[in-house]
Motif scaffolding. Structure first.
Motif, PDB file in Angstrom:
ATOM      1  N   GLU A  80      54.236  35.191  40.115  1.00 36.93           N
ATOM      2  CA  GLU A  80      53.619  35.246  38.785  1.00 36.93           C
ATOM      3  C   GLU A  80      53.507  36.710  38.378  1.00 36.93           C
ATOM      4  N   VAL A  81      53.648  36.959  37.070  1.00 37.65           N
ATOM      5  CA  VAL A  81      53.481  38.323  36.558  1.00 37.65           C
ATOM      6  C   VAL A  81      52.370  38.269  35.518  1.00 37.65           C
ATOM      7  N   VAL A  82      51.332  39.124  35.682  1.00 31.39           N
ATOM      8  CA  VAL A  82      50.195  39.097  34.759  1.00 31.39           C
ATOM      9  C   VAL A  82      50.084  40.419  34.001  1.00 31.39           C
ATOM     10  N   ASP A  83      49.421  40.359  32.836  1.00 35.64           N
ATOM     11  CA  ASP A  83      49.249  41.527  31.975  1.00 35.64           C
ATOM     12  C   ASP A  83      48.177  42.449  32.558  1.00 35.64           C
ATOM     13  N   ARG A  84      48.497  43.720  32.688  1.00 37.82           N
ATOM     14  CA  ARG A  84      47.549  44.631  33.332  1.00 37.82           C
ATOM     15  C   ARG A  84      46.260  44.806  32.530  1.00 37.82           C
ATOM     16  N   ASN A  85      46.279  44.547  31.226  1.00 39.10           N
ATOM     17  CA  ASN A  85      45.064  44.734  30.411  1.00 39.10           C
ATOM     18  C   ASN A  85      43.940  43.792  30.832  1.00 39.10           C
ATOM     19  N   VAL A  86      44.313  42.631  31.345  1.00 38.02           N
ATOM     20  CA  VAL A  86      43.297  41.651  31.749  1.00 38.02           C
ATOM     21  C   VAL A  86      42.444  42.233  32.884  1.00 38.02           C
ATOM     22  N   LEU A  87      43.104  42.920  33.813  1.00 34.99           N
ATOM     23  CA  LEU A  87      42.401  43.476  34.972  1.00 34.99           C
ATOM     24  C   LEU A  87      41.793  44.842  34.690  1.00 34.99           C
ATOM     25  N   GLY A  88      42.292  45.506  33.639  1.00 35.57           N
ATOM     26  CA  GLY A  88      41.947  46.926  33.461  1.00 35.57           C
ATOM     27  C   GLY A  88      40.735  47.186  32.605  1.00 35.57           C
ATOM     28  N   GLU A  89      40.099  46.119  32.081  1.00 41.00           N
ATOM     29  CA  GLU A  89      38.954  46.329  31.189  1.00 41.00           C
ATOM     30  C   GLU A  89      37.649  46.397  31.957  1.00 41.00           C
ATOM     31  N   GLU A  90      36.741  47.229  31.458  1.00 40.58           N
ATOM     32  CA  GLU A  90      35.438  47.371  32.116  1.00 40.58           C
ATOM     33  C   GLU A  90      34.705  46.031  32.094  1.00 40.58           C
ATOM     34  N   ASN A  91      34.118  45.668  33.224  1.00 38.51           N
ATOM     35  CA  ASN A  91      33.341  44.435  33.318  1.00 38.51           C
ATOM     36  C   ASN A  91      32.090  44.768  34.129  1.00 38.51           C
ATOM     37  N   THR A  92      30.916  44.606  33.537  1.00 38.53           N
ATOM     38  CA  THR A  92      29.687  45.071  34.198  1.00 38.53           C
ATOM     39  C   THR A  92      29.129  44.062  35.201  1.00 38.53           C
ATOM     40  N   ARG A  93      29.725  42.861  35.243  1.00 31.14           N
ATOM     41  CA  ARG A  93      29.202  41.889  36.218  1.00 31.14           C
ATOM     42  C   ARG A  93      29.472  42.392  37.645  1.00 31.14           C
ATOM     43  N   PRO A  94      28.509  42.217  38.553  1.00 31.42           N
ATOM     44  CA  PRO A  94      28.699  42.756  39.911  1.00 31.42           C
ATOM     45  C   PRO A  94      29.739  41.996  40.741  1.00 31.42           C
ATOM     46  N   MET A  95      29.966  40.715  40.378  1.00 29.79           N
ATOM     47  CA  MET A  95      30.954  39.911  41.110  1.00 29.79           C
ATOM     48  C   MET A  95      31.732  39.070  40.105  1.00 29.79           C
ATOM     49  N   LEU A  96      32.972  38.783  40.437  1.00 29.28           N
ATOM     50  CA  LEU A  96      33.798  37.916  39.597  1.00 29.28           C
ATOM     51  C   LEU A  96      34.277  36.739  40.447  1.00 29.28           C
ATOM     52  N   LYS A  97      34.906  35.781  39.788  1.00 28.11           N
ATOM     53  CA  LYS A  97      35.396  34.601  40.520  1.00 28.11           C
ATOM     54  C   LYS A  97      36.352  35.038  41.641  1.00 28.11           C
ATOM     55  N   GLU A  98      36.219  34.438  42.815  1.00 29.97           N
ATOM     56  CA  GLU A  98      37.108  34.798  43.936  1.00 29.97           C
ATOM     57  C   GLU A  98      38.544  34.411  43.596  1.00 29.97           C
ATOM     58  N   ASP A  99      39.458  35.317  43.808  1.00 33.04           N
ATOM     59  CA  ASP A  99      40.852  35.024  43.479  1.00 33.04           C
ATOM     60  C   ASP A  99      41.810  35.518  44.561  1.00 33.04           C
ATOM     61  N   TRP A 100      41.786  36.829  44.859  1.00 34.22           N
ATOM     62  CA  TRP A 100      42.830  37.423  45.691  1.00 34.22           C
ATOM     63  C   TRP A 100      42.467  37.451  47.169  1.00 34.22           C
ATOM     64  N   ALA A 101      43.415  37.034  48.009  1.00 37.29           N
ATOM     65  CA  ALA A 101      43.218  37.197  49.460  1.00 37.29           C
ATOM     66  C   ALA A 101      43.323  38.682  49.812  1.00 37.29           C
ATOM     67  N   ALA A 102      44.133  39.402  49.036  1.00 40.37           N
ATOM     68  CA  ALA A 102      44.339  40.825  49.299  1.00 40.37           C
ATOM     69  C   ALA A 102      44.972  41.457  48.064  1.00 40.37           C
ATOM     70  N   ALA A 103      44.985  42.787  48.055  1.00 47.33           N
ATOM     71  CA  ALA A 103      45.614  43.483  46.929  1.00 47.33           C
ATOM     72  C   ALA A 103      46.105  44.846  47.381  1.00 47.33           C
ATOM     73  N   VAL A 104      47.173  45.302  46.677  1.00 51.00           N
ATOM     74  CA  VAL A 104      47.622  46.694  46.782  1.00 51.00           C
ATOM     75  C   VAL A 104      47.338  47.293  45.415  1.00 51.00           C
ATOM     76  N   ASP A 105      46.491  48.314  45.372  1.00 48.34           N
ATOM     77  CA  ASP A 105      46.118  48.899  44.070  1.00 48.34           C
ATOM     78  C   ASP A 105      46.552  50.357  43.974  1.00 48.34           C
ATOM     79  N   VAL A 106      47.351  50.647  42.942  1.00 50.39           N
ATOM     80  CA  VAL A 106      47.793  52.030  42.706  1.00 50.39           C
ATOM     81  C   VAL A 106      47.088  52.620  41.489  1.00 50.39           C
ATOM     82  N   VAL A 107      46.202  51.822  40.859  1.00 47.55           N
ATOM     83  CA  VAL A 107      45.702  52.150  39.531  1.00 47.55           C
ATOM     84  C   VAL A 107      44.322  52.817  39.561  1.00 47.55           C
ATOM     85  N   GLY A 108      43.428  52.383  40.467  1.00 54.86           N
ATOM     86  CA  GLY A 108      42.061  52.927  40.485  1.00 54.86           C
ATOM     87  C   GLY A 108      41.285  52.483  39.248  1.00 54.86           C
TER      88      GLY A 108
END
Ligand SMILES: NC(=O)c1ccc[n+]([C@@H]2O[C@H](COP(=O)([O-])OP(=O)(O)OC[C@H]3O[C@@H](n4cnc5c(N)ncnc54)[C@H](OP(=O)(O)O)[C@@H]3O)[C@@H](O)[C@H]2O)c1
Length: 341
Positions: free
Chosen positions: A208-236
């Motif tokens: 699957e390919v997802v739009d980076r804007n969905v992940l890149g927006e500020e979200n003040t909630r301390p936790m979000l729905k569990e989704d990823w078993a793991a991730a490689v992040d180059v973005v910070g």
């Protein structure tokens, strides 16, 4: 391809990109003739045949003093080539080698020149399963992707645990991380800002390919729905904050980059309620024995078939424009510089 050493005169004088600081604080890059006598101290002289473009090269090229303090300077944190001479008994003239990281291309004249002189402790003998060019299609980006994947595996991540996210997926680290994780049997989700990268990411194995804007927006909630078993992040930045908050119980993220921002915010909650792991990854100062071991793996059991498909070949004439493209986040795979072009 087996590269012959250039003739003697060409080994003394060589072509290199040189970035200079102007009187108004502006930076100009030109291809110049340089002399081997002006290279820094080091016991090993190498004729460079290929280099590659990394985000850090674009920073050095643009005058970023956090990367390069002194100009004029020849960038290029990656180099593959042939040993001309070495004081190290383990290296002989004609040996095919590569150098990535340490100070190469930062304050030591780098791989955007046809010759480099470095300490032999920085040198990796070319793995038998890789050509010089293939080693540079990987380069620091591919090596770092492999480091991220290895760290995730060492932390117990397995394909059966669920989806693995890769951010900045159209860039060098991202694309190679997608290909490697897919080769190892993971269900990979690629996050990208580029519509034109979707097909290639799918070909490399992303389910699957997802739009980076969905992940890149500020979200003040301390936790979000569990989704990823793991991730490689180059973005910070906010992307990394959101990834940490949406890791599954016990999940891990390997963090290696800062293209969105070097800063991110989190509470301790994902760590103490879900036991997630934030794994730091550095490819630069890593002990040379670790570099040599992982390069051999990239030439053997982790060898990727699709390397040529993610490569854009460039020569000195295309270097400026390609670096400018990388600097503005426009990389789509890997640029490989042929120093003999
Ligand atoms: N720790 C280490 O040892 C190490 C080693 C190598 C690289 N790095 C770091 O890892 C990062 C990636 O390196 P790279 O060589 O893969 O760079 P790259 O080829 O330039 O790729 C970076 C990718 O990040 C995405 N991106 C760019 N600007 C963004 C923004 N503002 N917000 C979100 N995403 C953005 C883009 O991909 P999409 O359009 O697909 O989203 C871009 O193609 C850099 O920060 C680099 O310094 C660290």
């Amino acid at each position: 391809m087996n590269h012959q050493l250039r003739a003697d005169r060409q080994l003394q004088e060589f072509k290199a990109l040189q970035v200079s600081e102007g009187s108004e604080g502006e930076y100009n890059a030109v291809v110049v003739e340089r002399s081997v006598d002006d290279l820094p101290q080091g016991d090993t002289l190498i004729q460079v045949n290929y280099s590659s473009l990394n985000f850090k090269d674009a920073m050095s090229f643009s005058g970023n003093k956090a990367v390069t303090r002194q100009y004029p300077h020849t960038p290029g944190i990656d180099a593959a080539g042939t040993v001309v001479s070495s004081a190290d008994a383990g290296l002989s003239a004609g040996d095919e080698v590569l150098v990535i990281g340490y100070d190469l291309g930062m304050n030591t004249s780098g791989g955007f020149g046809q010759m480099i002189r470095v300490p032999s402790e920085w040198v990796v003998k070319l793995p038998s399963g890789l050509s010089q060019k293939e080693s540079m299609i990987l380069g620091t980006a591919g090596f770092t992707a492999a480091l991220c994947v290895e760290k995730l595996l060492l932390n117990g991540v397995q394909p059966s645990q669920g989806r693995v996210l890769v951010t900045g997926a159209s860039g060098g680290v991202g694309m190679i991380a997608v290909a490697l994780l897919s080769k190892l049997g993971f269900d990979v989700v690629a996050s990208t800002g580029k519509q034109e990268a979707h097909a290639r990411l799918t070909e490399l194995g992303a389910s699957e390919v997802v739009d980076r804007n969905v992940l890149g927006e500020e979200n003040t909630r301390p936790m979000l729905k569990e989704d990823w078993a793991a991730a490689v992040d180059v973005v910070g930045g906010d992307t990394l904050s959101n990834v940490i908050k949406s890791l599954r119980y016990g999940g891990s993220v390997a963090a290696c980059g800062l293209v969105q921002s070097p800063s991110f915010t989190t509470t301790v909650l994902p760590f103490i309620l879900r036991g997630v792991n934030l794994l730091g990854v550095d490819s630069v100062q890593l002990p040379i024995e670790t570099k040599r071991r992982l390069w051999n793996k990239l030439g053997a059991q982790w060898k990727l078939d699709q390397l040529e498909n993610i490569c854009t070949d460039i020569g000195f004439a295309e270097l400026d424009a390609s670096l400018a493209q990388v600097l503005k986040g426009g990389a789509n795979g890997r640029f490989v510089l042929d120093l003999n072009s």
